[in-house]
Design an enzyme around this catalytic site. Structure first.
Site, PDB file in Angstrom:
ATOM      1  N   ARG A 161       1.783   3.744 -24.837  1.00 13.21           N
ATOM      2  CA  ARG A 161       2.240   5.170 -24.726  1.00 13.21           C
ATOM      3  C   ARG A 161       2.997   5.753 -25.539  1.00 13.21           C
ATOM      4  O   ARG A 161       4.239   5.317 -25.297  1.00 13.21           O
ATOM      5  CB  ARG A 161       2.972   5.229 -23.046  1.00 13.21           C
ATOM      6  CG  ARG A 161       1.973   4.574 -21.785  1.00 13.21           C
ATOM      7  CD  ARG A 161       2.929   4.420 -20.543  1.00 13.21           C
ATOM      8  NE  ARG A 161       2.029   4.407 -19.348  1.00 13.21           N
ATOM      9  CZ  ARG A 161       1.870   3.394 -18.705  1.00 13.21           C
ATOM     10  NH1 ARG A 161       2.252   2.072 -19.215  1.00 13.21           N
ATOM     11  NH2 ARG A 161       1.108   3.273 -17.591  1.00 13.21           N
ATOM     12  N   SER A 185     -11.038   4.097 -20.697  1.00 12.21           N
ATOM     13  CA  SER A 185     -10.135   3.245 -20.177  1.00 12.21           C
ATOM     14  C   SER A 185      -9.461   3.663 -18.826  1.00 12.21           C
ATOM     15  O   SER A 185      -9.159   5.195 -18.698  1.00 12.21           O
ATOM     16  CB  SER A 185      -8.803   3.057 -21.237  1.00 12.21           C
ATOM     17  OG  SER A 185      -7.910   2.292 -20.330  1.00 12.21           O
ATOM     18  N   ARG A 226      -2.569   6.060 -27.010  1.00 14.62           N
ATOM     19  CA  ARG A 226      -2.916   7.087 -26.290  1.00 14.62           C
ATOM     20  C   ARG A 226      -2.030   8.246 -26.862  1.00 14.62           C
ATOM     21  O   ARG A 226      -0.886   8.250 -27.388  1.00 14.62           O
ATOM     22  CB  ARG A 226      -2.447   6.826 -25.099  1.00 14.62           C
ATOM     23  CG  ARG A 226      -2.688   8.158 -24.022  1.00 14.62           C
ATOM     24  CD  ARG A 226      -2.307   7.926 -22.445  1.00 14.62           C
ATOM     25  NE  ARG A 226      -0.848   7.692 -22.445  1.00 14.62           N
ATOM     26  CZ  ARG A 226      -0.414   7.432 -21.230  1.00 14.62           C
ATOM     27  NH1 ARG A 226      -1.348   7.447 -20.128  1.00 14.62           N
ATOM     28  NH2 ARG A 226       0.890   7.511 -20.966  1.00 14.62           N
ATOM     29  N   TYR A 261     -12.481  -5.155 -20.181  1.00 15.54           N
ATOM     30  CA  TYR A 261     -11.304  -5.924 -20.206  1.00 15.54           C
ATOM     31  C   TYR A 261     -10.224  -5.023 -19.008  1.00 15.54           C
ATOM     32  O   TYR A 261     -10.487  -4.098 -18.605  1.00 15.54           O
ATOM     33  CB  TYR A 261     -10.480  -5.593 -21.492  1.00 15.54           C
ATOM     34  CG  TYR A 261     -10.229  -4.222 -22.068  1.00 15.54           C
ATOM     35  CD1 TYR A 261      -9.108  -3.601 -21.502  1.00 15.54           C
ATOM     36  CD2 TYR A 261     -11.067  -3.356 -22.574  1.00 15.54           C
ATOM     37  CE1 TYR A 261      -8.590  -2.191 -21.958  1.00 15.54           C
ATOM     38  CE2 TYR A 261     -10.865  -1.933 -22.863  1.00 15.54           C
ATOM     39  CZ  TYR A 261      -9.533  -1.443 -22.731  1.00 15.54           C
ATOM     40  OH  TYR A 261      -9.491  -0.300 -22.765  1.00 15.54           O
ATOM     41  N   GLY A 318      -7.340   4.964 -16.161  1.00 19.18           N
ATOM     42  CA  GLY A 318      -5.995   5.017 -15.664  1.00 19.18           C
ATOM     43  C   GLY A 318      -5.870   5.208 -14.233  1.00 19.18           C
ATOM     44  O   GLY A 318      -5.850   6.179 -13.707  1.00 19.18           O
ATOM     45  N   THR A 319      -5.907   3.948 -13.641  1.00 18.50           N
ATOM     46  CA  THR A 319      -5.723   4.152 -12.085  1.00 18.50           C
ATOM     47  C   THR A 319      -4.491   4.532 -11.576  1.00 18.50           C
ATOM     48  O   THR A 319      -4.699   4.729 -10.451  1.00 18.50           O
ATOM     49  CB  THR A 319      -6.263   2.625 -11.611  1.00 18.50           C
ATOM     50  OG1 THR A 319      -5.574   1.439 -12.371  1.00 18.50           O
ATOM     51  CG2 THR A 319      -7.658   2.342 -11.710  1.00 18.50           C
ATOM     52  N   ASN A 320      -3.548   4.544 -12.148  1.00 16.65           N
ATOM     53  CA  ASN A 320      -2.278   5.127 -11.504  1.00 16.65           C
ATOM     54  C   ASN A 320      -2.550   6.710 -11.258  1.00 16.65           C
ATOM     55  O   ASN A 320      -2.540   7.101  -9.975  1.00 16.65           O
ATOM     56  CB  ASN A 320      -1.193   5.185 -12.508  1.00 16.65           C
ATOM     57  CG  ASN A 320      -0.959   3.712 -13.021  1.00 16.65           C
ATOM     58  OD1 ASN A 320      -1.237   2.905 -12.203  1.00 16.65           O
ATOM     59  ND2 ASN A 320      -0.258   3.754 -14.134  1.00 16.65           N
ATOM     60  N   ARG A 358      -0.507 -31.340   5.909  1.00 15.07           N
ATOM     61  CA  ARG A 358      -1.110 -30.242   5.308  1.00 15.07           C
ATOM     62  C   ARG A 358      -0.910 -29.879   3.539  1.00 15.07           C
ATOM     63  O   ARG A 358      -0.112 -30.679   3.401  1.00 15.07           O
ATOM     64  CB  ARG A 358      -0.406 -28.917   5.946  1.00 15.07           C
ATOM     65  CG  ARG A 358       1.116 -28.849   5.905  1.00 15.07           C
ATOM     66  CD  ARG A 358       1.884 -27.808   6.541  1.00 15.07           C
ATOM     67  NE  ARG A 358       3.122 -28.146   6.409  1.00 15.07           N
ATOM     68  CZ  ARG A 358       3.881 -27.328   7.380  1.00 15.07           C
ATOM     69  NH1 ARG A 358       3.639 -26.327   8.013  1.00 15.07           N
ATOM     70  NH2 ARG A 358       5.279 -27.429   7.187  1.00 15.07           N
ATOM     71  N   CYS A 418      -6.186   0.339 -17.579  1.00 17.97           N
ATOM     72  CA  CYS A 418      -4.915   0.312 -17.967  1.00 17.97           C
ATOM     73  C   CYS A 418      -3.915   0.644 -16.958  1.00 17.97           C
ATOM     74  O   CYS A 418      -2.611   0.787 -17.361  1.00 17.97           O
ATOM     75  CB  CYS A 418      -4.783   0.703 -19.399  1.00 17.97           C
ATOM     76  SG  CYS A 418      -4.990   2.794 -19.231  1.00 17.97           S
ATOM     77  N   HIS A 430      13.942 -24.244   6.556  1.00 18.99           N
ATOM     78  CA  HIS A 430      13.336 -23.166   6.783  1.00 18.99           C
ATOM     79  C   HIS A 430      13.462 -22.015   5.387  1.00 18.99           C
ATOM     80  O   HIS A 430      12.558 -21.744   4.962  1.00 18.99           O
ATOM     81  CB  HIS A 430      13.955 -22.363   7.972  1.00 18.99           C
ATOM     82  CG  HIS A 430      13.240 -20.702   7.951  1.00 18.99           C
ATOM     83  ND1 HIS A 430      14.107 -19.867   7.475  1.00 18.99           N
ATOM     84  CD2 HIS A 430      12.033 -20.577   8.610  1.00 18.99           C
ATOM     85  CE1 HIS A 430      13.164 -18.714   7.824  1.00 18.99           C
ATOM     86  NE2 HIS A 430      12.007 -18.944   8.211  1.00 18.99           N
ATOM     87  N   GLU A 448      -8.892   9.222 -15.513  1.00 21.51           N
ATOM     88  CA  GLU A 448      -8.077   9.289 -14.414  1.00 21.51           C
ATOM     89  C   GLU A 448      -7.936  10.427 -13.654  1.00 21.51           C
ATOM     90  O   GLU A 448      -7.024  10.563 -12.732  1.00 21.51           O
ATOM     91  CB  GLU A 448      -6.509   8.995 -15.225  1.00 21.51           C
ATOM     92  CG  GLU A 448      -6.261   9.919 -16.330  1.00 21.51           C
ATOM     93  CD  GLU A 448      -5.041   9.515 -17.106  1.00 21.51           C
ATOM     94  OE1 GLU A 448      -4.141   8.507 -16.452  1.00 21.51           O
ATOM     95  OE2 GLU A 448      -4.828  10.007 -18.230  1.00 21.51           O
ATOM     96  N   GLY A 504       7.493 -21.765  10.947  1.00 21.64           N
ATOM     97  CA  GLY A 504       8.794 -21.582  11.840  1.00 21.64           C
ATOM     98  C   GLY A 504       8.391 -20.192  12.516  1.00 21.64           C
ATOM     99  O   GLY A 504       9.375 -19.727  13.062  1.00 21.64           O
ATOM    100  N   LYS A 540      -2.587 -27.312  12.016  1.00 23.36           N
ATOM    101  CA  LYS A 540      -2.138 -28.782  12.495  1.00 23.36           C
ATOM    102  C   LYS A 540      -2.836 -29.587  13.384  1.00 23.36           C
ATOM    103  O   LYS A 540      -3.248 -30.727  13.099  1.00 23.36           O
ATOM    104  CB  LYS A 540      -0.982 -28.084  13.332  1.00 23.36           C
ATOM    105  CG  LYS A 540       0.061 -29.130  13.704  1.00 23.36           C
ATOM    106  CD  LYS A 540       1.225 -28.840  14.264  1.00 23.36           C
ATOM    107  CE  LYS A 540       1.990 -27.892  13.414  1.00 23.36           C
ATOM    108  NZ  LYS A 540       2.977 -27.241  14.167  1.00 23.36           N
ATOM    109  N   MET A 578       6.097 -19.568  14.685  1.00 21.97           N
ATOM    110  CA  MET A 578       5.815 -19.365  16.026  1.00 21.97           C
ATOM    111  C   MET A 578       6.357 -20.722  16.852  1.00 21.97           C
ATOM    112  O   MET A 578       7.106 -21.264  16.264  1.00 21.97           O
ATOM    113  CB  MET A 578       4.168 -19.531  16.053  1.00 21.97           C
ATOM    114  CG  MET A 578       3.576 -18.319  15.635  1.00 21.97           C
ATOM    115  SD  MET A 578       1.807 -18.359  15.684  1.00 21.97           S
ATOM    116  CE  MET A 578       1.396 -19.903  14.629  1.00 21.97           C
ATOM    117  N   ARG A 598       2.828 -27.505  20.492  1.00 23.80           N
ATOM    118  CA  ARG A 598       3.152 -27.138  19.012  1.00 23.80           C
ATOM    119  C   ARG A 598       2.064 -25.899  19.040  1.00 23.80           C
ATOM    120  O   ARG A 598       0.932 -26.031  19.136  1.00 23.80           O
ATOM    121  CB  ARG A 598       2.995 -28.019  17.994  1.00 23.80           C
ATOM    122  CG  ARG A 598       4.026 -29.049  18.358  1.00 23.80           C
ATOM    123  CD  ARG A 598       3.972 -30.237  16.955  1.00 23.80           C
ATOM    124  NE  ARG A 598       4.330 -31.451  17.198  1.00 23.80           N
ATOM    125  CZ  ARG A 598       5.807 -31.603  16.720  1.00 23.80           C
ATOM    126  NH1 ARG A 598       6.202 -30.622  15.847  1.00 23.80           N
ATOM    127  NH2 ARG A 598       6.548 -32.795  17.041  1.00 23.80           N
TER     128      ARG A 598
END
Ligand code: PEP
Ligand code: MG
Length: 866
Positions: free
Chosen positions: A545, A747, A601, A834, A749-751, A322, A814, A438, A728, A87, A8, A89, A78
């Site tokens: 899967r 690949s 898979r 990828y 498997g980040t889970n 803004r 994946c 708001h 994984e 809204g 602001k 602060m 302000r």
């Protein structure tokens, strides 16, 4: 200078520099707020002196003095941080009024009513914001004053009513604080500055920053400006305009105007304003001036602006500008239009759209021919459609969401205290307030469907009812549906449909495709999902899967027979029955993805997921299988695992029962051969899950390659099926070189990789990760956004070691992270070929991958990773 002056302050200063009419003032920096907090909420030593000096300059410039008995200067105080937190602060207006100055203001303005109204507003706001007095006390006194006068609106109060009201307000202050309302303007000012600083660390501001992921800011700046009044007699009023439509993106002056009002009346949603077009008829000259200033600001900032203005007796002032918050649809339209207008380059346009926001464009809308009972029509404040059970307070919304229930938060109007409930709800409905209230602003930012200003609905928050004009009463827990595109509020859960991608989105994504270096694939297990993914631009399937294919009734039976078989012969008999189903599934998917790579898979989850639970189901299965119940129970007991996620699953299952892999390899290869015979091109990649040892991979790769070769010989089609692995487990990352000796692709498997790196169970982490985030131990949920430090290191190691052994090894991701923009940026840096994500995230990933390419050359990051 946003960082230092807040958005602001910086923009007001910039407007002044451009010669745009803004009220004179000065800014206390965000660094001062930081110092205030490091000093244990005390002002730095020289602040008072600097404020005195700046104030003296402001008084000289405006020719008026704070607290003056003849012609007093009033100021607004302000908040404003480098990133907008609408809204969240505090703000104080009309500061400088006291018993003496109010008389001066009345004389000088010639409007006694106006002066006393300003004074009562000031005491109320100061009392609430600075002195921490419950604002309901002031509201009650105001309501009493109206009742005594017999009027519905504040504007019906006479000057005498207002002087009495001021006395009542002062009494409220005395009773609540034990002290008189402060009369010295300098004391008022320093207290207000302190309150603004304190609001930076308020619970609601902190919650907002956490939800929005805002970190690393010094604090809030304080902008102090001479007051201008939209609530004076004559041509006066206040409003908010956008230089383009924030919902559709169309190029038009869009916004709202409230005659004879101050800005907080609009923002708080207490009165519902009129469209800004009314100004065109009532004050055409000022409308033209406003349009010209809006164009000028947009050209200067090269972006759509959200502008607050006030007209004081025929003179226009801009109070703030803004970059405007906008719906995802508008963001895309504005970015592509600005390219067409020659304002932005394509690359700049790509960086202007929040990748995650594209997700909103795939949100449902009401089915065109759906039956609907419309209860009321409000303002279409934020697009999308949502159905849910009605709740009347934010806490109830949060509690319901935690139980997994879908709710619509219904409020007369929302305030910053409601933000957590808005976050939890599917949609938000308010009875009052306009497009810039708001509720509207916050919901748009969240990408949440919202209808505001549905004024014909009587919302009784205490009784928890909504009464429609036709007399229908909706109670807490009843279902309603909102259409944020039309503003309709409907009874019951109305059918919704998913939209098509618009032409401008396709355009932007085509630009993204030209820039990005990573491919985007989708995780899909059915031909329908595959088709949708392809329509969204997926360039292949990164994860199919196969376990999801075994749950249809006739299949689960064969699956259970297979699991419960006592020997290999029994298993093979059951697998032979499953094979035709699998072959048909694969053929369907491969056909949809003709010409594109499809990674299939082999079976992954623990076997007990397929087994019956509960006495009834067990007895039924025993009957089906013609085995005694007790024998079945013994077998189930033997299969039970204490830790199934770390148990007999993934490749481990197929190491013990290679016939499963053999059946799947055959089904895949036969499907591909069948398509080859039809002239459909396929590019199959078979993926072995949960590999930790080189030997595990080699054993199963041998099975797959051997079976594929047999089918190829039988059918006479050479298919060049690739065999690779999921990475994984931490061990697989560390020993990636050995695995890559025979794996043709990786690949991530980040889970599971996240689960096993942290040792956080995927199924149970929800119980403590929120507490970790609350305490700042984790910046985000590592299952939603990749832990680029720890898990990221393992990915980088896996890529580097894998490629050191096999040059150009194809790598992808994946896990769920494949659809998260921050994780995608990491994958780009780590040199992956990828990402693969859910079909609906494909557009998000296409844009995020392009943004990653534009922001950082991947070679630099990849080198650092090694
Ligand atoms: C993974 O672990 O990241 C993965 C994609 O596999 P799943 O979620 O099926 O375990
Ligand atoms: Mg997994």
């Amino acid at each position: 200078m946003r960082e230092l002056l807040g958005g602001k302050g910086a923009n007001v200063a910039e407007m002044a520099r451009l010669g745009i009419p803004v009220p004179p003032g000065f800014v206390i920096t965000t660094e001062t707020c930081r110092d205030f907090n490091t000093l244990g909420q005390r002002f730095p030593a020289d602040l008072q002196l600097q404020v005195d000096k700046a104030l003296a300059a402001l008084e000289a410039q405006s020719g008026r003095k704070l607290g003056d008995a003849e012609d007093p200067l009033l100021v607004s105080v302000r908040s404003g941080a480098a990133i907008s937190m609408p809204g969240m602060m505090d703000t104080v207006l009309n500061l400088g009024l006291n018993d003496r100055a109010v008389a001066g203001l009345a004389r000088k303005s010639g409007d006694v009513r106006f002066a006393w109204d300003a004074y009562r507003r000031f005491i109320q706001m100061f009392g609430d914001v600075v002195l921490g007095i419950d604002h309901a006390l002031f509201e009650e006194a105001l309501a009493e004053a109206r009742a005594e006068r017999g009027v519905a609106e504040d504007t019906g109060l006479t000057p005498v009513d207002l002087t009495r009201l001021v006395d009542r307000y002062k009494l409220i202050v005395r009773q609540a604080t034990g002290a008189e309302f402060p009369q010295e303007p300098e004391v008022q000012l320093m207290k207000a500055i302190r309150a603004v600083f304190m609001s930076w660390e308020s619970q609601r501001a902190r919650t907002y920053r956490r939800i929005e992921g805002i970190t690393g800011l010094a604090g809030t700046a304080v902008t102090i400006q001479a007051m201008v009044f939209g609530n004076r007699a004559g041509e006066s009023g206040t409003g908010v305009v956008f230089s383009r439509n924030p919902v559709t993106g169309e190029r038009e002056l869009y916004g709202e105007f409230l005659a004879n009002a101050q800005g907080e009346d609009v923002v708080a949603g207490i009165r519902t304003p009129e469209p800004v077009a009314v100004l065109k008829e009532r004050m055409p000259g000022l409308y033209d001036e406003l349009t010209a200033l809006s164009d000028k600001l947009e050209a200067h900032y090269r972006d759509m602006q959200d502008i607050e203005f006030t007209i004081e007796q025929g003179k226009l002032f801009l109070l703030q500008t803004r970059g405007g918050k906008r719906s995802a649809r508008a963001a895309v339209r504005i970015a592509t239009d600005l390219v067409a207008e020659g304002v932005l380059t394509r690359e700049e346009a790509l960086l202007r759209v929040d990748a995650m926001s594209l997700d909103q464009l795939l949100h449902p809308t009401i089915a065109p021919d759906a039956k609907r009972t419309v209860l009321a029509r409000g303002l279409p404040a934020s697009p999308g459609a949502a159905a849910g059970a009605v709740v009347f307070c934010a806490d109830a919304a949060e509690a319901a969401a935690a139980r997994g229930d879908k709710v619509i938060l219904v409020r007369r109007e929302t305030s910053p205290e409601d933000v957590h409930g808005m976050h939890a709800a599917q949609g938000v409905l308010t009875a009052t307030g306009g497009m810039t209230s708001h509720a509207a602003v916050v919901a748009r930012g969240m990408g949440k469907c919202c209808v505001t200003g549905a004024g014909t609905l009587i919302i009784n928050e205490a009784a928890e009812t909504i009464t429609a004009p036709d007399g229908t009463v909706v109670k807490a827990g009843d279902l309603i549906t909102l259409d944020g595109g039309t503003g309709e509020v409907m009874l019951g859960a109305v059918e919704t449909v998913l939209p098509e991608l618009g032409e401008d989105v396709r355009q932007l994504l085509a630009w993204a495709d030209a820039v990005r270096e990573m491919k985007v694939r989708a995780n899909a297990d059915t031909p329908e999902d595959a088709a949708r993914a392809r329509d969204f631009g997926a360039e292949g399937i990164g994860l199919c899967r196969t376990e999801h294919m075994f749950f249809a009734p006739e299949r689960i039976r064969a699956m259970r027979e297979m699991i419960l078989a006592e020997d290999e012969a029994g298993r093979i008999a059951a697998l032979d029955r499953l094979l035709p189903y699998q072959r048909a599934d694969f053929a369907g998917i491969l056909k949809e993805m003709a010409g594109l790579p499809v990674t299939i898979r082999l079976l992954d989850p623990p076997l007990h997921e397929f087994l019956p639970q509960g006495e009834g189901a067990i007895a039924e299965l025993a009957g089906d299988l013609k085995v005694p119940v007790e024998r079945l129970k013994d077998r189930l007991h033997a299969l039970h695992e204490a830790n199934p996620m770390m148990g007999h699953r993934g490749c481990r299952l197929m190491i013990t029962y290679p016939e499963i892999a053999r059946m799947q390899a055959r089904a895949i290869t036969e499907a591909a051969s069948q398509l080859a015979a039809e002239g459909v091109e396929t590019a199959v990649e078979v993926m072995v899950p949960l590999v930790g040892l080189e030997g595990e991979f080699n054993a199963l790769a041998d099975v797959v390659r051997d079976e594929a070769a047999k089918v190829e010989a039988e059918t006479g089609h050479t298919l060049a099926i690739k065999v690779g692995t999921m990475i994984e487990l931490p061990r697989a990352c560390l020993r990636a070189g050995e695995i890559a000796a025979s794996a043709e692709f990786f690949s991530f498997g980040t889970n599971d990789l996240t689960q096993f790196t942290f040792g956080f169970s995927r199924d149970d982490a929800g119980k403590f990760v929120p507490a970790y985030r609350e305490r700042g131990l984790l910046a985000h949920d590592p299952f939603a956004s990749l832990d680029t430090d720890g898990v990221g290191d393992l990915v980088a190691i896996g890529v580097a070691r894998g490629r050191a052994k096999r040059a150009g090894l194809k790598t992808g991701i994946c896990g769920e992270h494949g659809g998260d923009p921050a994780s995608i940026a990491f994958c780009h840096g780590a040199g992956l070929d990828y990402v693969s994500c859910s079909p609906y995230r494909v557009p998000v990933a296409r844009l995020a991958a392009a943004q990653a390419s534009l922001k950082a050359p991947r070679t630099v990051l990849a080198a650092a990773a090694e």
